[in-house]
Structures are given as structure tokens and as C-alpha cells.
Design a protein around this motif. Structure first.
Motif, mmCIF file in Angstrom:
data_model
loop_
_atom_site.group_PDB
_atom_site.id
_atom_site.type_symbol
_atom_site.label_atom_id
_atom_site.label_comp_id
_atom_site.label_asym_id
_atom_site.label_seq_id
_atom_site.Cartn_x
_atom_site.Cartn_y
_atom_site.Cartn_z
ATOM 1 N N PHE A 135 9.889 29.105 -72.713
ATOM 2 C CA PHE A 135 10.949 30.085 -72.945
ATOM 3 C C PHE A 135 11.582 30.613 -71.655
ATOM 4 N N SER A 136 10.788 31.237 -70.813
ATOM 5 C CA SER A 136 11.329 31.907 -69.634
ATOM 6 C C SER A 136 12.023 30.960 -68.669
ATOM 7 N N GLU A 137 11.474 29.771 -68.487
ATOM 8 C CA GLU A 137 12.046 28.822 -67.535
ATOM 9 C C GLU A 137 12.948 27.788 -68.207
ATOM 10 N N SER A 138 13.222 27.960 -69.476
ATOM 11 C CA SER A 138 14.034 27.005 -70.218
ATOM 12 C C SER A 138 15.510 27.364 -70.127
ATOM 13 N N ASP A 139 16.345 26.343 -69.975
ATOM 14 C CA ASP A 139 17.794 26.544 -69.974
ATOM 15 C C ASP A 139 18.338 26.711 -71.390
ATOM 16 N N LEU A 140 17.489 26.567 -72.388
ATOM 17 C CA LEU A 140 17.906 26.651 -73.788
ATOM 18 C C LEU A 140 17.762 28.053 -74.365
ATOM 19 N N VAL A 141 16.793 28.802 -73.857
ATOM 20 C CA VAL A 141 16.369 30.057 -74.494
ATOM 21 C C VAL A 141 16.986 31.270 -73.822
ATOM 22 N N ASP A 142 17.597 32.129 -74.634
ATOM 23 C CA ASP A 142 18.139 33.391 -74.146
ATOM 24 C C ASP A 142 17.005 34.416 -74.036
ATOM 25 N N HIS A 143 16.292 34.621 -75.140
ATOM 26 C CA HIS A 143 15.140 35.517 -75.131
ATOM 27 C C HIS A 143 14.239 35.191 -76.316
ATOM 28 N N PHE A 144 13.045 35.786 -76.291
ATOM 29 C CA PHE A 144 12.081 35.568 -77.366
ATOM 30 C C PHE A 144 11.310 36.849 -77.600
ATOM 31 N N ARG A 145 10.716 36.941 -78.778
ATOM 32 C CA ARG A 145 9.894 38.096 -79.146
ATOM 33 C C ARG A 145 8.620 37.572 -79.779
ATOM 34 N N THR A 146 7.482 38.143 -79.367
ATOM 35 C CA THR A 146 6.179 37.684 -79.833
ATOM 36 C C THR A 146 5.512 38.736 -80.700
ATOM 37 N N LEU A 147 4.954 38.284 -81.805
ATOM 38 C CA LEU A 147 4.079 39.098 -82.643
ATOM 39 C C LEU A 147 2.716 38.428 -82.588
ATOM 40 N N ILE A 148 1.671 39.179 -82.254
ATOM 41 C CA ILE A 148 0.318 38.631 -82.199
ATOM 42 C C ILE A 148 -0.401 38.985 -83.497
ATOM 43 N N ALA A 149 -0.952 37.984 -84.152
ATOM 44 C CA ALA A 149 -1.686 38.204 -85.400
ATOM 45 C C ALA A 149 -3.027 38.858 -85.089
ATOM 46 N N LEU A 150 -3.348 39.907 -85.810
ATOM 47 C CA LEU A 150 -4.635 40.582 -85.650
ATOM 48 C C LEU A 150 -5.729 39.889 -86.454
ATOM 49 N N ASP A 151 -5.354 39.305 -87.593
ATOM 50 C CA ASP A 151 -6.328 38.648 -88.456
ATOM 51 C C ASP A 151 -5.611 37.576 -89.263
ATOM 52 N N ARG A 152 -6.262 36.466 -89.476
ATOM 53 C CA ARG A 152 -5.710 35.398 -90.310
ATOM 54 C C ARG A 152 -6.138 35.682 -91.742
ATOM 55 N N VAL A 153 -5.234 36.249 -92.512
ATOM 56 C CA VAL A 153 -5.525 36.626 -93.892
ATOM 57 C C VAL A 153 -5.432 35.414 -94.810
ATOM 58 N N LYS A 154 -4.435 34.584 -94.580
ATOM 59 C CA LYS A 154 -4.264 33.369 -95.372
ATOM 60 C C LYS A 154 -3.523 32.353 -94.519
ATOM 61 N N ALA A 155 -4.025 31.162 -94.504
ATOM 62 C CA ALA A 155 -3.341 30.052 -93.823
ATOM 63 C C ALA A 155 -3.535 28.826 -94.684
ATOM 64 N N GLY A 156 -2.486 28.153 -94.974
ATOM 65 C CA GLY A 156 -2.622 26.967 -95.794
ATOM 66 C C GLY A 156 -1.321 26.213 -95.870
ATOM 67 N N SER A 157 -1.396 25.095 -96.542
ATOM 68 C CA SER A 157 -0.202 24.290 -96.697
ATOM 69 C C SER A 157 0.029 23.897 -98.157
ATOM 70 N N ALA A 158 -0.790 24.421 -99.055
ATOM 71 C CA ALA A 158 -0.657 24.059 -100.466
ATOM 72 C C ALA A 158 0.642 24.623 -101.046
ATOM 73 N N LEU A 159 1.376 23.758 -101.737
ATOM 74 C CA LEU A 159 2.617 24.147 -102.385
ATOM 75 C C LEU A 159 2.374 24.406 -103.870
ATOM 76 N N VAL A 160 3.176 25.275 -104.458
ATOM 77 C CA VAL A 160 3.104 25.494 -105.895
ATOM 78 C C VAL A 160 3.760 24.286 -106.544
ATOM 79 N N ILE A 161 3.033 23.608 -107.407
ATOM 80 C CA ILE A 161 3.539 22.414 -108.074
ATOM 81 C C ILE A 161 3.710 22.750 -109.551
ATOM 82 N N SER A 162 4.969 22.795 -109.967
ATOM 83 C CA SER A 162 5.237 23.146 -111.376
ATOM 84 C C SER A 162 5.452 21.921 -112.227
#
Length: 162
Positions: A135-162
Motif C-alpha cells: 500500500f504505502s509504496e505502491s503507485d496504485l494506492v491512495d490510502h488504506f484503512r485497517t480493521l484488526i479482528a479481535l476474535d474469529r467468530v465464524k470463518a467459512g466458505s459454505a454457500l447456501v444451496i437452495s
């Protein structure tokens, strides 16, 4: 893992959807057990899975690893704002983020932000080095904002299949 797929020409029937429900929760489920659950032969299940893989419906078969098992303590959600939204800039950013192993997910987005990234690192020192490089040294990026996760409550890749 392929991110976009040419699955538009493959329509899914009820058998395909039933198979997908099973294998997305555990892709090591024996085909005989899948066959029994969906009322097909094991050979038919095998053919359908192969066809869905070939069509890009099934993008990958992966193991989900606990980050803490690898001492990956930091999960960061990063909003990236590009300098501009020209196609060349966006394409270069897509390539940059897709090639970075610590970027677990990358989304080109709307709503006042160019990209949203999910990044996993060992510690803040590693994250700082990454932000300088991406980000900082990239010619592509103007700015960025970071959020740090305190806890992984749910992580997955399962999709709802109807």
C-alpha cells in the motif's frame, strides 16, 4: 484455487445441489455415502462431481487450517482506496493482491472503497512490512484503512444451496 469460473453453461439439478450440500461441508465424504444420501449410484455421483469440477462449479478441494496452529495471530480487514478507477489501475491492483499469499480474500468493491482484503499475518511487524510493500509504496494506492479482528467468530466458505 480458481476465483472466477465459466459455470454459466452448467445448470444444476436437484441431485447436483444435494451432492454440493454434502461435499461443501466435508469433501472427504465417501462417494458411496453421498450416493446413498442422494439416491444415486456411486458412479453417477463420481460423474456428476467430475462434471461440476470441469465446469468450474466446484472451484477447489482444500483443507481449512486453523490460523493459530501456524502462529498466525493477526487477521486484518483492509479497505483499499486506489488513486483512480481506470481499468489499468484496477487490473494491476487485482494482480498485485491476487499474487500476495497473505491476502486470503480480495474483493473489488463499490461504496467508496476500491478493494476489501482479508489478510492473515503472524504479528504486527509482518503486517507493517506488508502494508509498506502493498500500500504505502505502491503507485496504485491512495490510502488504506485497517480493521484488526479481535476474535474469529465464524470463518467459512459454505454457500447456501437452495
Amino acid at each position: 484455487m480458481r476465483v472466477s469460473s465459466p459455470h454459466a453453461n452448467r445448470s444444476l439439478d436437484d441431485f447436483d445441489r444435494a451432492i454440493l450440500r454434502i461435499i461443501q461441508s466435508d469433501n472427504k465424504t465417501p462417494q458411496r455415502r453421498i450416493a446413498d444420501a442422494v439416491n444415486l449410484s456411486a458412479a453417477a455421483v463420481q460423474r456428476r462431481i467430475a462434471a461440476m469440477e470441469a465446469a468450474g462449479v466446484i472451484e477447489a478441494n482444500v483443507a481449512v487450517i486453523a490460523p493459530e496452529a501456524l502462529s498466525l495471530a493477526i487477521t486484518a480487514i483492509v479497505e483499499v482506496h486506489l488513486l483512480d478507477e481506470r481499468a489499468a489501475t484496477v487490473d494491476a491492483a487485482k494482480a498485485l493482491f491476487a499474487a500476495e499469499p497473505t491476502v486470503q480474500q480480495a474483493y473489488y468493491a463499490t461504496g467508496g472503497v476500491s478493494f476489501v482484503l482479508i489478510i492473515v499475518c503472524r504479528d504486527m511487524r509482518e503486517y507493517e512490512a506488508l502494508t509498506r510493500r502493498l500500500f504505502s509504496e505502491s503507485d496504485l494506492v491512495d490510502h488504506f484503512r485497517t480493521l484488526i479482528a479481535l476474535d474469529r467468530v465464524k470463518a467459512g466458505s459454505a454457500l447456501v444451496i437452495s
